[in-house]
Design an enzyme around this catalytic site. Structure first.
Site: not given
Ligand code: DQA
Length: 151
Positions: A10-11, A18, A23, A79, A82, A103, A105, A112
């Site tokens: 998501p997102n 964003r 990011y 990735n 959240a 995994e 990020h 964070r």
């Molecule tokens: C994320 C880190 C997560 O905590 C966050 O909710 C994201 C992006 C990252 O790529 O740093 O959406 O996965």
């Protein structure tokens, strides 16, 4: 041709606009192009996806697991966004199909907010790439490829 999957939760469709201070300014389509270039250099076909929906990510993980078992893919980079911090269902899907998974990020989640420090995905991941920005996707594909090579 053998595939490598790269899935985004998501997102991540908002990448580039964003929270650029966290990011960066690279868009998800730029990331896809980077991943495609890396996969092709390694002789792999890239299958790239992003979804804001947990169930869609689970369906893709199950499909990727079946493709690995059929010898058609080496595994997936995920990735989870959240969902990392909330989704027992993602954990169970990865474990359930024994998918080799990295995994990833973009940000260093450990420096964070405390709610980003726990991951439901990490215990079922083969490896974790954290905090290298979008270059982490290249590192994750390379790591997965290296781990999949016959000894
Ligand atoms: C994320 C880190 C997560 O905590 C966050 O909710 C994201 C992006 C990252 O790529 O740093 O959406 O996965």
């Amino acid at each position: 041709m053998t595939s490598v999957y790269v899935f985004n939760g998501p997102n991540l469709n908002l990448l580039g606009t964003r929270k650029p201070e966290v990011y960066g300014t690279t868009t998800l389509s730029d990331v896809e192009a980077m991943c495609r270039e890396e996969a092709e250099a390694l002789g792999l076909e890239l299958v790239f996806g992003q979804s804001n929906h947990e169930g869609q990510l689970i369906d893709w993980i199950q499909e990727a697991g079946a493709a690995v078992k059929a010898g058609q893919a080496i595994g997936a980079v995920l990735n989870p966004g959240a969902y990392t911090h909330t989704s027992v269902a993602l954990h169970d899907a990865i474990e359930g199909v024994e998918l080799p998974l990295i995994e990833l990020h973009i940000s260093n989640v450990h420096r964070r907010e405390p709610f980003r420090h726990h991951s439901y995905v990490s215990p079922v991941a083969s490896g974790i790439v954290v905090g290298f920005g979008v270059y982490g996707y290249v590192l994750a594909i390379r790591g997965l490829h290296n781990a999949a090579r016959p000894v």
